[in-house]
Design a protein around this motif. Sequence first.
Motif, PDB file in Angstrom:
ATOM      1  N   SER A 182       1.229  -6.138   3.988  1.00 23.49           N
ATOM      2  CA  SER A 182       0.569  -7.111   4.860  1.00 23.49           C
ATOM      3  C   SER A 182       0.516  -8.440   4.141  1.00 23.49           C
TER       4      SER A 182
ATOM      5  N   TYR B 144      -2.877   0.657  -4.034  1.00 24.51           N
ATOM      6  CA  TYR B 144      -2.489  -0.552  -3.358  1.00 24.51           C
ATOM      7  C   TYR B 144      -2.299  -1.667  -4.384  1.00 24.51           C
TER       8      TYR B 144
ATOM      9  N   TYR C 123       0.840  -1.195   0.000  1.00 26.40           N
ATOM     10  CA  TYR C 123       0.000   0.000   0.000  1.00 26.40           C
ATOM     11  C   TYR C 123       0.880   1.251   0.000  1.00 26.40           C
TER      12      TYR C 123
ATOM     13  N   LEU D  71      -5.163   6.440   1.696  1.00 28.17           N
ATOM     14  CA  LEU D  71      -4.665   5.437   0.766  1.00 28.17           C
ATOM     15  C   LEU D  71      -4.608   5.992  -0.651  1.00 28.17           C
TER      16      LEU D  71
ATOM     17  N   SER E 113      -2.012 -10.644   4.446  1.00 30.03           N
ATOM     18  CA  SER E 113      -3.360 -11.162   4.264  1.00 30.03           C
ATOM     19  C   SER E 113      -4.333 -10.020   4.056  1.00 30.03           C
ATOM     20  N   LEU E 114      -5.442 -10.346   3.444  1.00 30.14           N
ATOM     21  CA  LEU E 114      -6.518  -9.366   3.317  1.00 30.14           C
ATOM     22  C   LEU E 114      -7.450  -9.404   4.522  1.00 30.14           C
ATOM     23  N   ARG E 115      -7.221 -10.328   5.442  1.00 30.12           N
ATOM     24  CA  ARG E 115      -8.117 -10.421   6.588  1.00 30.12           C
ATOM     25  C   ARG E 115      -8.090  -9.136   7.399  1.00 30.12           C
ATOM     26  N   GLY E 116      -9.242  -8.757   7.898  1.00 29.95           N
ATOM     27  CA  GLY E 116      -9.370  -7.462   8.564  1.00 29.95           C
ATOM     28  C   GLY E 116      -8.490  -7.284   9.770  1.00 29.95           C
ATOM     29  N   GLY E 117      -8.225  -8.362  10.490  1.00 28.73           N
ATOM     30  CA  GLY E 117      -7.415  -8.211  11.684  1.00 28.73           C
ATOM     31  C   GLY E 117      -5.932  -8.250  11.408  1.00 28.73           C
ATOM     32  N   ASN E 118      -5.593  -8.329  10.145  1.00 31.56           N
ATOM     33  CA  ASN E 118      -4.196  -8.467   9.783  1.00 31.56           C
ATOM     34  C   ASN E 118      -3.462  -7.150   9.887  1.00 31.56           C
ATOM     35  N   GLU E 119      -2.285  -7.197  10.458  1.00 26.91           N
ATOM     36  CA  GLU E 119      -1.497  -5.986  10.662  1.00 26.91           C
ATOM     37  C   GLU E 119      -0.837  -5.522   9.379  1.00 26.91           C
ATOM     38  N   GLN E 120      -0.812  -4.237   9.174  1.00 27.11           N
ATOM     39  CA  GLN E 120       0.007  -3.650   8.121  1.00 27.11           C
ATOM     40  C   GLN E 120       1.304  -3.142   8.744  1.00 27.11           C
TER      41      GLN E 120
ATOM     42  N   GLY F  72      -6.671   3.749  -4.747  1.00 28.45           N
ATOM     43  CA  GLY F  72      -7.220   3.958  -3.420  1.00 28.45           C
ATOM     44  C   GLY F  72      -8.107   5.178  -3.391  1.00 28.45           C
TER      45      GLY F  72
ATOM     46  N   PHE G 269       4.611  -0.764   8.357  1.00 30.79           N
ATOM     47  CA  PHE G 269       4.899   0.496   7.690  1.00 30.79           C
ATOM     48  C   PHE G 269       6.396   0.749   7.553  1.00 30.79           C
TER      49      PHE G 269
END
Lengths: 114, 116
Positions: free
Chosen positions: A94, A48, A33, A45, A96-103, A58, A105
Motif C-alpha cells: 500500500s 510488515y 505486508y 499478518l 499509505s498508512l491511512r486507514g482507508g488506503n487499499e492494500q 505482525g 495483493f
Amino acid sequence: NAGVTQTPKFRVLKTGQSMTLLCAQDMNHEYMYWYRQDPGMGLRLIHYSVGEGTTAKGEVPDGYNVSRLKKQNFLLGLESAAPSQTSVYFCASSYSLRGGNEQFFGPGTRLTVL
Amino acid sequence: AQSVTQPDIHITVSEGASLELRCNYSYGATPYLFWYVQSPGQGLQLLLKYFSGDTLVQGIKGFEAEFKRSQSSFNLRKPSVHWSDAAEYFCAVGEISMEYGNKLVFGAGTILRVKS
C-alpha cells in the motif's frame, strides 16, 4: 504494470528445510505486508515493512524472518520449515498508512510442508 | 482488539437471484471497512471500501455494501448474481496502530456457490 507478484506459486518442503518467498511490487509503494491464509481463519499478518530497510512483526511472526533491502521487494524466509507452516502466503502493498488506503495483493504462494 | 465476523461459511444462491453476505465488526472508532473477493487460485481483489460519507457504497462488478453503525454491520449485496461471482468473499476492517501500521483484520470468509 504487473502490480504485486510472488515467486514461487507452489512449493513443497520437507520438515526442517529452508526457503525464501519473494514479493515484488512495481507501484512504488512504501508499505508491504506478508499474510498467511488458513481455512476458516481469514488472513493473518506475519510481518510488515513501512519502508526500505525496515521490518516489524505482525500477529504471527514466529518461525519467519523478513527483509526489505530494496523498496520494491519484500522477502519472507522460513529457516526450518514445520508442518504448521503449511499455508497459502499472500504479499500485499500500500502507498499509505491511512486507514482507508487499499492494500494490493499478490496471487499467493501455496506452501506444503511434509 | 478489533475483530470481524462473517457468520456464513457457505452460501448457495441461484443465478439471477439476489445476494447478501453478512459482516459484523468490533471496532472502537469509526472503522475503515473493506470487502475483498478471492477467485479460486487467485489473490484478493478489492470490491469496495468505506471510510466516511455516504453509508451506501458502490463497488465493482455490481456490488454494493451498506455501513450500519448501530448494528456494527457492513453487509455486501448484489441484486442479481452471475455464475462468475462464485468465489470466496472476505470482509476486513482497517486498523491503524503504531505497532502494526496499516493492518487489515479479516473475517474468516464466506464461500459463495452459484447454481444454474
